[in-house]
Scaffold this motif. Structure first.
Motif, PDB file in Angstrom:
ATOM      1  N   SER A 218       6.029  -7.052 -12.582  1.00  0.00           N
ATOM      2  CA  SER A 218       4.926  -6.139 -12.237  1.00  0.00           C
ATOM      3  C   SER A 218       3.688  -6.546 -13.024  1.00  0.00           C
ATOM      4  CB  SER A 218       5.298  -4.696 -12.583  1.00  0.00           C
ATOM      5  OG  SER A 218       4.156  -3.880 -12.616  1.00  0.00           O
TER       6      SER A 218
ATOM      7  N   VAL B  94       2.645   4.492  -1.614  1.00  0.00           N
ATOM      8  CA  VAL B  94       2.263   5.328  -2.764  1.00  0.00           C
ATOM      9  C   VAL B  94       3.493   6.114  -3.204  1.00  0.00           C
ATOM     10  CG1 VAL B  94       0.814   7.211  -3.608  1.00  0.00           C
ATOM     11  CG2 VAL B  94      -0.113   5.526  -1.964  1.00  0.00           C
TER      12      VAL B  94
ATOM     13  N   MET C  33       1.157   1.774  -5.234  1.00  0.00           N
ATOM     14  CA  MET C  33       0.580   2.599  -6.309  1.00  0.00           C
ATOM     15  C   MET C  33       1.605   3.611  -6.787  1.00  0.00           C
ATOM     16  SD  MET C  33      -2.898   4.865  -6.429  1.00  0.00           S
ATOM     17  CE  MET C  33      -2.275   6.200  -5.446  1.00  0.00           C
TER      18      MET C  33
ATOM     19  N   ASN D  70       1.504   7.162  -8.455  1.00  0.00           N
ATOM     20  CA  ASN D  70       0.495   8.193  -8.613  1.00  0.00           C
ATOM     21  C   ASN D  70       0.949   9.218  -9.656  1.00  0.00           C
ATOM     22  OD1 ASN D  70      -1.852   9.690  -8.001  1.00  0.00           O
ATOM     23  ND2 ASN D  70      -0.635  11.046  -6.682  1.00  0.00           N
TER      24      ASN D  70
ATOM     25  N   ASN E 169       0.809  -1.226   0.000  1.00  0.00           N
ATOM     26  CA  ASN E 169       0.000   0.000   0.000  1.00  0.00           C
ATOM     27  C   ASN E 169       0.840   1.273   0.000  1.00  0.00           C
ATOM     28  OD1 ASN E 169      -2.441  -1.522   0.086  1.00  0.00           O
ATOM     29  ND2 ASN E 169      -2.157  -1.763   2.315  1.00  0.00           N
TER      30      ASN E 169
ATOM     31  N   THR F  99       2.194   4.527 -14.156  1.00  0.00           N
ATOM     32  CA  THR F  99       1.219   4.901 -13.135  1.00  0.00           C
ATOM     33  C   THR F  99       0.187   3.799 -12.997  1.00  0.00           C
ATOM     34  OG1 THR F  99      -0.123   6.045 -14.790  1.00  0.00           O
ATOM     35  CG2 THR F  99       1.494   7.353 -13.574  1.00  0.00           C
ATOM     36  N   GLY F 100      -0.333   3.666 -11.773  1.00  0.00           N
ATOM     37  CA  GLY F 100      -1.374   2.674 -11.522  1.00  0.00           C
ATOM     38  C   GLY F 100      -1.054   1.849 -10.296  1.00  0.00           C
ATOM     39  N   ASN F 101      -1.972   0.932  -9.989  1.00  0.00           N
ATOM     40  CA  ASN F 101      -1.798   0.026  -8.855  1.00  0.00           C
ATOM     41  C   ASN F 101      -1.020  -1.211  -9.308  1.00  0.00           C
ATOM     42  OD1 ASN F 101      -3.207   1.509  -6.811  1.00  0.00           O
ATOM     43  ND2 ASN F 101      -5.124   0.967  -7.872  1.00  0.00           N
ATOM     44  N   HIS F 102       0.185  -1.361  -8.793  1.00  0.00           N
ATOM     45  CA  HIS F 102       1.084  -2.461  -9.182  1.00  0.00           C
ATOM     46  C   HIS F 102       1.008  -3.617  -8.171  1.00  0.00           C
ATOM     47  CE1 HIS F 102       3.665  -0.439 -12.319  1.00  0.00           C
ATOM     48  NE2 HIS F 102       3.042   0.647 -11.777  1.00  0.00           N
ATOM     49  N   THR F 103       0.984  -4.817  -8.673  1.00  0.00           N
ATOM     50  CA  THR F 103       1.248  -6.012  -7.853  1.00  0.00           C
ATOM     51  C   THR F 103       2.548  -6.598  -8.387  1.00  0.00           C
ATOM     52  OG1 THR F 103      -1.089  -6.456  -7.467  1.00  0.00           O
ATOM     53  CG2 THR F 103       0.461  -8.281  -7.136  1.00  0.00           C
TER      54      THR F 103
END
Length: 417
Positions: A360, A331, A410, A412, A329, A386-390
């Motif tokens: 990623s 950022v 994330m 941003n 979590n 940009t974006g939510n990475h796992t």
């Protein structure tokens, strides 16, 4: 002992100036063996001995004969030069009175008689221990013959044992037992159903017979075996249950009578048993040690014929990995340099020998940075989208086992004006 001397015969001629008076004395006989009242054993050969003499005649003029009642035991003959006479006979239970009779040329007779007792004897006994009638034998395999012989009167080594086969005739087995009565020998028999007979005889001539049936097959062929699972070069994790499956068959023997052993060159004996009637052998274990294992399936038939098959595979513990940064979590702004760090270890490999990959969910593979000798892998990236990475971090050891862990954060992007 009773000795009889018949009356002396006196011969008289007419008395005159030239007349001669002839006086004949009867010969004498003495039995020196056996003695009166001796107890002898039935069936055994004894040499009766005695002496004869005569005052008027030389030994070569006498005739001696041994009698029992009216039965002549030995043919009449002239005594030896010292007056001794012998008679060799095999004793029977009916023999009680023994008489030595001597006769001179004038037909005068001397007698000596003794009374003996002849005790009945027992026949020897024989017990065949091998071959075993229920066993399967082969013509190209040595067969053990073993028996125990005994006798109430004779020592075991004085007995004589003759073996015969209904197919091969007299068998080449030593005839005399050892001091314990044991007779044993390894020999081959021809194919077929043999009636094997052993006859034991003691020194009195009494015998006993034992017969067994022995089936001898054509030359033995080895069994056939195969490991069907696991496959060569398989890879298993430590403590994983591994199923072993194999086949063991024999063209001459019920498959269920085969002997099966599974062996590991690392952990030793794994399983001993028999296949089922279809020839299948199977077991499972989760106790194999880590490392390269060579497991052998060994199948043996009743005649010692062997079949061996092997399989080689690896048992390994997977490597471990922990992501130290970034944290879940977190950022970051686009263009920021994001630091990645992980700790890795493995029970078998050095940390520096482990392979790492970072992937990623948005950008795909982002690094193959490995760990140093202390097990720390570090790299950074400022080009993440940009974006939510796992991000998945996967570590792989030299055996091919791997472990994966993930972290989510994330990247941003600033707002637009």
């Amino acid at each position: 002992m009773s000795r009889i001397i018949l009356p002396t015969l006196f011969l008289f001629g007419c008395e005159s100036e030239n007349s001669t008076k002839v006086v004949n004395s009867s010969p004498e006989a003495t039995i020196t063996y056996p003695n009166d009242g001796d107890n002898l054993s039935e069936g055994y050969t004894e040499v009766f001995r005695g002496t004869v003499s005569d005052n008027n005649h030389s030994y070569d003029q006498l005739t001696a004969v041994w009698m029992s009642g009216s039965t002549e035991l030995c043919q009449a003959k002239t005594p030896e030069s010292d007056g001794t006479v012998q008679c060799e006979i095999q004793l029977t239970a009916e023999l009680t009175d023994i008489t030595l009779q001597v006769t001179d040329p004038s037909n005068d007779i001397g007698l000596d008689t003794v009374t003996i007792e002849v005790t009945s004897t027992e026949a020897p006994t024989l017990l065949i221990n091998e071959p075993i009638e229920s066993e399967t034998y082969y013509s190209n395999e040595l067969i053990r013959f073993a028996a125990i012989a005994s006798d109430a009167e004779d020592l075991p080594e004085a007995l004589n044992v003759i073996w015969n086969s209904s197919i091969d005739g007299e068998l080449d087995i030593p005839p005399n037992p050892d001091s314990n009565g044991l007779i044993e020998q390894l020999i081959n028999l021809s194919p077929g159903q043999h009636a094997v007979t052993a006859i034991v005889e003691d020194s009195s001539g009494k015998t006993s017979t034992e017969t067994i049936a022995v089936i001898v097959n054509e030359p033995n062929t080895d069994p056939i075996c195969e490991i069907t699972s696991p496959q060569d070069s398989s890879l298993f994790q430590l403590s994983q249950s591994i199923n072993f499956v194999g086949s063991a068959t024999d063209s001459e023997l019920n498959n269920a009578l085969l002997s099966v052993t599974w062996l590991s060159d690392v952990d030793g004996e794994l399983y001993i048993g028999t296949p089922d009637s279809a020839g299948s052998t199977t077991f499972s274990t989760d106790a194999l040690s880590a490392g390269t294992q060579t497991v052998t399936l060994r199948v043996e038939d009743d005649a010692g014929g062997l079949c061996i098959d092997t399989v080689q595979f690896v048992v390994d513990s997977p490597p471990q990995i922990t992501i130290n940064s970034p944290n879940n979590n977190d950022v970051f702004n686009v263009g920021d340099s994001v630091s990645f760090s992980a700790s890795v270890n493995d029970n078998e490999d050095l940390p520096s020998d482990l392979a790492l990959s970072w992937t990623s969910s948005i950008d795909g593979l982002i690094s193959n940075q490995g760990a140093d000798s202390s097990g720390i892998a570090v790299f950074s990236s400022s080009t993440l989208s940009t974006g939510n990475h796992t991000v998945s971090a996967q570590v792989t050891d030299s055996a091919g086992l791997n472990t994966t862990t993930e972290v989510g954060f994330m990247i941003n992007a600033p707002p637009s004006i």
